[in-house]
Write an enzyme that holds these catalytic residues in place. Structure first.
Site, short mmCIF file in Angstrom:
data_model
loop_
_atom_site.label_atom_id
_atom_site.label_comp_id
_atom_site.label_asym_id
_atom_site.label_seq_id
_atom_site.Cartn_x
_atom_site.Cartn_y
_atom_site.Cartn_z
N GLU B 165 0.83 -1.21 0.00
CA GLU B 165 0.00 0.00 0.00
C GLU B 165 0.86 1.25 0.00
O GLU B 165 2.05 1.22 0.27
CB GLU B 165 -0.94 0.01 1.20
CG GLU B 165 -0.31 -0.39 2.52
CD GLU B 165 0.85 0.43 2.97
OE1 GLU B 165 0.74 1.68 2.91
OE2 GLU B 165 1.89 -0.15 3.37
N GLY B 306 6.65 0.07 3.36
CA GLY B 306 5.39 -0.26 2.71
C GLY B 306 5.61 -0.52 1.23
O GLY B 306 6.67 -1.02 0.83
N GLU B 307 4.59 -0.19 0.39
CA GLU B 307 4.64 -0.41 -1.07
C GLU B 307 4.66 -1.90 -1.43
O GLU B 307 4.78 -2.23 -2.60
CB GLU B 307 5.89 0.22 -1.71
CG GLU B 307 6.05 1.69 -1.52
CD GLU B 307 7.32 2.24 -2.21
OE1 GLU B 307 8.04 1.45 -2.86
OE2 GLU B 307 7.57 3.44 -2.07
N GLY B 308 4.61 -2.78 -0.44
CA GLY B 308 4.75 -4.20 -0.72
C GLY B 308 6.19 -4.67 -0.78
O GLY B 308 6.47 -5.80 -1.19
#
Lengths: 342, 342
Positions: B165, B306-308
């Site tokens: 996310e 984050g960001e995966g």
């Protein structure tokens, strides 16, 4: 420099340790300066950022990368295996070397997955070193020659070296080295290796006790190595030193490979500064050895196979870290607002 | 089944949780039988072996593999950002979405390195959800629609889903969800996110307190989700449920993605059995959330981006594990002696 061309006497190896190059502080500064501009909060990639600095420091390269990584697996046999200290018979060492050549082992798959070179160095499989409970592994010339042989792993322009090993009974050897160098009791350093039962643990502990008693308090690292062995540990000791001279960062695999690092650490703690410890092995004393040397391993996956498997996984992460550092956009390139004032 | 074709009311989502398929026990048994024959001591690849079983169980495939992995990044904005709870201004969410599209973010590099697909799902970036300190994030229809939108991530025949996310202020939202679902005080769940100072921590803690006080003890998971948000967490909740229905194992990234897993866990603990928690985030309360759910993360690299990104690294390990299981030789194939009797 071709470090393996000449076999250095052990005293010359002690002298070599005094001349090891330090980290490239300019390269570290360059990496930090670029990292601060990348489109992410500062520090948000944690150890991945540290890996890039480590790679830059020891490759002596402000734009570090992993283009020619090598997993070097050193394989040999140990007379102490005859005491029933392993769950597998000694023949398995050669069979596994053949399995490496045929591509059937775990390390083959790991190397394919991460596009790593793989070389297996056979060290006199048919001539096990003497049983360390009773006799020295090497005379000085043989120990020095084996260290020199290991230095040959650093060749062909490699830019990252992963150290692994294969040798039935070599967790017994490693336990004896730790016990001799770091103190404590044999029980502190002996574990189940490939999976021995309680009787086997007792035989293994006895073997370590006899070996360390035989040393009579000797703490000189190269003497401990000479008297305990084994060939794979001596070769990895050479590889660690040669890599430092050649600006090749080293990734140390598990319990047995770490014993080679322990020898180098005992020569001079700073002499392993270019070594990354790949993982915390399920062989319980590994954690203890890492703690003595103040090392925090990268991974903790319950591995206890050896072969360089943990180091290969770590090498994959190191490459991702380097490529990410090189490939990300800066805030300016992406037109992104920086941190707000609050 | 096309789960996203219909928007289910929240009660139907509650009912769906009762119908989730269990693990494929035949596939697990097949993997274990093959693993026992591979040329390594049993159990010596530790969690790498567990990953293969997990993949088999939830792909419902006795020969699990990772051929079409996807990193799905859900991006949105949150009204609570106006309270100064993040180190970055809200505009950064859109700027980072553009950075993803241009290939400049960390997750782009991680996906290239591990050959993972990447899709970014934008969720009304210009229409932040209301400030949760004062008002509900969604009405029921909007919450249900966002869950359904997230279900669309499970499409195109993917066989592994990584959830990530992007959304300025979303660690505030996640902290409020954990506080509402798992109890404790706001301080237990609030951390520095992208790097706020002590004053920011105070504002963030106050926002979480106001949001949770507003719930007046509501513990129903979907009501908590509806009232706290955010869109990315609702969408990931849908993605987790749809993936289970479609036999797609899920890798959960960090602190915010885990909040979606917490919503599903609060619906039914077993409903996250197909989820692997990629890493322990440096956002300190992540460890607490994982502990509540009894989860042991795969990696511990100090990531907090984050960001995966953590999920992408874990996906790389999952693929290595699967390929190693498939590609290794058996003892019989390699002509290797088994474990000795001792």
């Amino acid at each position: 420099m071709t470090p393996a061309a000449t076999v250095l006497p052990l005293d010359d190896i002690r002298a070599l340790v005094e001349t090891l190059p330090g980290p490239d502080t300019d390269a570290i500064a360059a990496v930090r300066a670029r990292d601060a501009q990348l489109t992410k909060p500062p520090g948000s990639l944690g150890r991945m950022e540290e890996l890039v600095e480590w790679l830059a420091a020891w490759q002596a390269n402000p734009r570090p990368d992993v283009r020619r990584p090598l997993v070097a697996v050193f394989a040999t046999n140990h007379g102490v295996a005859e005491r029933g200290v392993s769950a597998f018979p000694q023949d398995v060492t050669r069979q596994m070397v053949e399995n490496f050549a045929a591509g059937g082992a775990a390390i083959n798959q790991f190397c394919i997955a991460h596009d790593l070179g793989l070389k297996v160095f056979e060290l006199a499989l048919d001539l096990p070193t003497p049983d360390i409970a009773e006799a020295d592994a090497f005379d000085e010339a043989a120990c020095a020659a084996t260290i020199a042989y290991g230095m040959e792993a650093v060749a062909g322009g490699i830019d990252l070296l992963c150290l692994g090993e294969m040798g039935i009974a070599n967790t017994t050897i490693a336990a004896a080295i730790y016990n001799a160098l770091f103190g404590g009791a044999p029980e502190d350093w002996v574990g189940r290796g490939t999976g021995i039962d309680d009787e086997g643990i007792k035989r293994k502990t006895d073997a370590v006790r006899l070996a360390v008693d035989r040393l009579d308090g000797e703490r000189d690292a190269l003497e401990v190595l000479r008297r305990i062995g084994g060939r794979e540990i001596a070769a990895m000791t050479g590889a660690i030193l040669a890599a430092r001279m050649e600006h090749v960062p080293v990734i140390i695999d598990g319990f047995v490979a770490t014993a080679a690092a322990a020898v180098v650490y005992a020569l001079a703690p700073d002499a392993i500064a270019h070594c990354l410890f790949a993982h915390r092995s399920a062989e319980t004393a590994h954690d203890k050895a890492l703690n003595v040397m103040g090392q925090k391993p990268l991974l903790d996956l319950g591995l206890r196979l050896g072969e360089g498997t943990g180091a290969a996984l770590a090498a994959g992460l190191v490459r991702v870290a380097a490529r990410t550092h090189a490939g990300m956009a800066t805030f300016a390139e992406a037109g992104i607002a920086g941190k707000s004032e609050s």
